[in-house]
Design an enzyme around this catalytic site. Structure first.
Site, mmCIF file in Angstrom:
data_model
loop_
_atom_site.group_PDB
_atom_site.id
_atom_site.type_symbol
_atom_site.label_atom_id
_atom_site.label_comp_id
_atom_site.label_asym_id
_atom_site.label_seq_id
_atom_site.Cartn_x
_atom_site.Cartn_y
_atom_site.Cartn_z
ATOM 1 N N TYR A 1 0.772 -1.271 0.056
ATOM 2 C CA TYR A 1 0.100 0.008 0.002
ATOM 3 C C TYR A 1 0.993 1.246 -0.031
ATOM 4 C CZ TYR A 1 -3.012 3.616 1.664
ATOM 5 O OH TYR A 1 -3.653 4.870 1.765
ATOM 6 N N GLU B 1 -3.530 7.393 -3.942
ATOM 7 C CA GLU B 1 -3.221 6.189 -3.341
ATOM 8 C C GLU B 1 -2.890 5.101 -4.437
ATOM 9 O OE1 GLU B 1 -5.647 5.084 0.067
ATOM 10 O OE2 GLU B 1 -6.732 3.850 -1.234
#
Ligand code: GDP
Ligand code: MN
Length: 398
Positions: free
Chosen positions: A116, A204
């Site tokens: 992530y 993201e």
């Protein structure tokens, strides 16, 4: 007094949410590796795209919400025919209240590892803050909750930007292999540049995938853009997908009202964002819950009041309407005229006269005239905000 939940109210109003494929288009422009992909709005289109790609594909719902994978909105397809079938299943699906109108058909990648990486604009440090974790993928929310030590943070100095050694330091939190960490450092820098130059409040990649041959791919992308900066980004503004947004919020934007739909039962019409926040806090304080944030602004325009009433009365959860007007530049008589006009138009409409109770607090410029106009149609204005809020809650509970 309870803590004012103001940031919660503001978070949806200030951003433009774009789709995964749009975020990844921007990422690709900045040099990040994104799997070849295209959007389809019919199963036939999905099959054609899969044929063109000539590989296994993933078919992915394009809706403004996370967790699509768990909701069944992300499916692998080995053949074009399977891509057709998966698209048929996903198109029209309801994911957390949003209907899927388009799917992304992307070349499938073989996944050895999922990380992530994300950046948010952090109100506390007033900086862009990186968050990265080697435990990426669909369960990142659980990682953040249960094992927060697995998430590494870095606040970036706005004047220096992301320094090369900082990028490498973050990359080595994710990967042991220096070759992969080197690629990751480059991606983190590209993501930072994307974030800053797009005036994003969030950017993201989850997952940032490592394939078995050691290549990194941005397999999912998400970006929110600060809508106060959209005048600088016509290309991003054009990405706005009206069909994917709350219809009442679209209507409000067209009427030039600041509006955020909430889940409560007291419809609020207020002038000024600060007073609107205070009104919502007071509704909460007296045991009610606001159905919306609505700022009709400082102008003297009865049409805005009419638009506001239409939007609020279209929400079936609303049990009472609360006007809180502090007349400064906004004139109380204009607001009163707006209320009367709106009530007349609603009464002439298919549903007949408004059945909801209305409580009005009106003080300031042209207050007397405003009260006189309201009295003509048997509406009474209170002086204090606390009175008005309590009355609205009481009438709404009947
Ligand atoms: P989200 O659930 O809305 O975050 O959607 P994602 O695009 O992140 O997909 C969810 C999960 O599906 C990912 O974490 C992967 O595990 C899986 N996935 C997505 N794309 C691919 C792919 O190309 N290949 C494989 N094998 N899995 C994928
Ligand atoms: Mn994801």
């Amino acid at each position: 007094m309870r803590a004012a939940p103001s940031t919660q109210y503001k978070s949806r109003e200030e951003i433009l949410n774009i789709h995964e494929f749009q975020a990844k288009d921007i990422f690709a422009k900045y040099g990040m590796a994104v799997p070849p992909e295209k959007v389809a709005i019919t199963p036939d289109e999905a099959r054609t795209i899969a044929e063109e790609l000539g590989t296994a594909v993933v078919v992915k719902a394009q809706v403004h919400v996370g967790g699509r994978g768990k909701a069944g909105g992300v499916k692998l397809a080995k053949t074009p025919q399977e891509a057709y079938e998966k698209a048929e299943q996903i198109l029209g699906m309801d994911i957390k209240g949003l209907t899927v109108n388009q799917v992304l058909v992307a070349q499938a990648v073989d996944i050895a590892h999922e990380a992530y990486v994300g950046i948010i604009m952090d109100r506390q440090t007033k900086r862009a803050v990186f968050m990265v974790s080697a435990a990426g993928g669909i369960d990142i929310e659980e990682v953040a909750r249960d094992t927060p030590e697995k998430i590494h943070k870095l606040a970036v100095d706005p004047f220096l930007g992301l320094l090369p050694n900082q990028a490498r330091m973050l990359a080595f939190k994710l990967y042991v292999d220096p070759k992969i960490a080197g690629q990751a450092a480059k991606i983190l820098t590209q993501l930072y540049n994307t974030f800053i130059e797009s005036d994003a409040s969030l950017a993201e990649i989850n997952p940032l995938v490592t394939t078995s041959d050691g290549q990194l791919w941005a397999v999912d992308g998400k970006m929110n853009i600060d809508d106060n900066a959209l005048f600088k980004h016509k290309d991003i503004e054009a990405m706005r997908d009206l069909e994917a947004e709350e219809p009442t919020e679209v209507e409000a934007r067209e009427a030039d009202l600041s509006f955020v739909k909430l889940e409560g039962e007291i419809g609020c019409v207020v002038n000024g964002a600060g007073l609107a926040m205070a009104t919502m806090d007071m509704v909460n304080y007296y045991g009610g819950s606001p159905a919306n944030f609505l700022d009709i602004g400082g102008s003297s325009n009865p049409d805005k009041v009419v638009a506001a009433m239409n939007i609020i009365t279209s929400d079936p959860k609303v049990k009472a309407i609360l006007f809180n007007i502090f007349g400064g530049i906004t004139r109380c008589d204009d607001v009163a005229n707006g209320i009367v006009t709106a009530l007349r138009r609603i009464a002439e409409g298919p549903g007949g006269p408004l059945k909801l109770p209305i409580v009005i607090r009106l003080t300031g410029t042209n207050e007397e005239e405003g009260r006189r106009i309201l009295q003509e149609v048997d509406l009474v204005a209170t002086d204090t905000m606390a009175d008005a809020v309590q009355q609205a809650i009481k009438l709404g509970n009947k």
